[in-house]
Enzyme design. Sequence first.
Site, PDB file in Angstrom:
ATOM      1  N   GLU A   1       0.873  -1.178   0.000  1.00  0.00           N
ATOM      2  CA  GLU A   1       0.000   0.000   0.000  1.00  0.00           C
ATOM      3  C   GLU A   1       0.911   1.228   0.000  1.00  0.00           C
ATOM      4  O   GLU A   1       1.452   1.607   1.027  1.00  0.00           O
ATOM      5  CB  GLU A   1      -0.911  -0.020   1.230  1.00  0.00           C
ATOM      6  CG  GLU A   1      -1.904  -1.164   1.240  1.00  0.00           C
ATOM      7  CD  GLU A   1      -2.908  -1.100   0.105  1.00  0.00           C
ATOM      8  OE1 GLU A   1      -3.099   0.004  -0.469  1.00  0.00           O
ATOM      9  OE2 GLU A   1      -3.506  -2.135  -0.225  1.00  0.00           O
TER      10      GLU A   1
ATOM     11  N   CYS B   1      -1.523   9.625   2.325  1.00  0.00           N
ATOM     12  CA  CYS B   1      -1.226   9.054   1.008  1.00  0.00           C
ATOM     13  C   CYS B   1      -2.309   9.348  -0.021  1.00  0.00           C
ATOM     14  O   CYS B   1      -2.061   9.250  -1.224  1.00  0.00           O
ATOM     15  CB  CYS B   1      -1.003   7.541   1.117  1.00  0.00           C
ATOM     16  SG  CYS B   1      -2.416   6.645   1.783  1.00  0.00           S
TER      17      CYS B   1
END
Length: 496
Positions: A223, A257
């Site tokens: 991720e 993110c």
Amino acid sequence: MTTTEQVTVTVTAESMSSMLERQRAAFVADGPPDVALRRNRIDRLMALVLDNVDDFVDAMGRDFGTRPKQGSLFTEIMGMISVIEHTRSHVGQWMKPQRLMRPARMFGLRAEVEPTPLGVVGVIGPWNFPLNLVVLPAVAAFAAGNRVMIKMSEVTPRTAELMRRLSAEYFEQTELCVVTGGADVAAEFAALPFDHLFFTGSPSVGVLVQRAAAANLVPVTLELGGKNPVVVGPGADMRRAATRIAQGRMINGGQVCVCPDYVFVPAARIDAFVAVARETLQAMFPTIVANDDFCSSVNEANFERVVGLIEDARAKGARVESVAPAGESLPDPGTRKIAPTILRDVDDSMLIASEETFGPVLTVRPYEKLADVVEYVNARPAPLVTYWFGPDDDDFRSFVRQTRSGGVARNDFAAQMIPSAAPFGGVGRSGMGAYHGKAGFDAFSHYRTVVGSDLPFTITGRAAPPFPLTMRATTALALRIAHRRTHRRLSRLRNR
């Protein structure tokens, strides 16, 4: 000693390897857990968090320097509850084998696909959401029936130590083990022969994690992040778009993110966009240095990196607008706070054009044609999320169809994460694999096919010699039929 003070815990490659073997031995001895035990482990992990909310919020605040308490509560803790509850309520359904070839069962041929746990899952957590982003993958791994080892981020040591200490109060170490330590420990952790390794962090570190895991053929879920583009469509409400984009950029001080990174705005409306964004940021932060709602850069290295990106852009000709309150000197090294910053006239010679910002900086770019935006986005690594502000019209659908990203959000920050059942993950350089909902269960499961035959004859044994003439004839006939069927389909397509 307070709950957030650090203690010295010696972690070695040997001790981590020993714990991995203990977890694997317990997994083999006990077999796959039933649904009640899986839910119990999920509940204990939730209790670990919810029983100690204040301590975790305090630890994260001290790790960052300044981090809004309400922000931590909303993003770190509230943000995980719906996903966990969805997983818990559906795990019994997800565990059920899928039966295949049902009509053949009456003749004695039984086939099913059975989701089975992998064994021991390793989770390497990031610093930007140091609690949420280890708890959610651990819940998914528990739902799939696995044991879990977590390596907490060394950048947030108080949170890491609190998680390590509390885990021993709620779990046997053969169920859940939390490891703390520096980058050297993380490297050794990544090299362990787990049954699956889950990593959240930067693409540059993700490369190292995947390389370490490859030595043991360990499958990985990565991720990662990237530069998330935002498009303000021709039909957008400019005030709403600029307000929400500016707000989204400032969540966790821009250290997210899925933050909007750079914004494409119709050239004729770019001044209006910047004016509203500026106004929004000024209203959000009338003060910054002494403002407990303004999140600091997590450490000196990240503070200096973001300041360096701004100064590099300035030196190379970008227009830099620091939205700093009157009378405050920013950036401030003492508090590690950087004023919200709007950049214009950015070109590809500037570092910020290619490096993920991870700070309170928003790049604004003009565009004349949407085709130019699509070309720009597609010429760069696929981002974790693309944003569109405007109606769900042909322009939006065309943009979605022609670009690639981990997810797409329209008209709101991180809207792609609102559904608890939706998979979350990147593509290309922004990630590999997904979790949340059933995608998390699938990531940590092996789907094993189990087929049994009570037929009075063999099906597959016909592949062994000798081969009778009847078999040759039926094989030839079957091939002719398949050949004709395939070419009929191709011919119909050509005739369209």
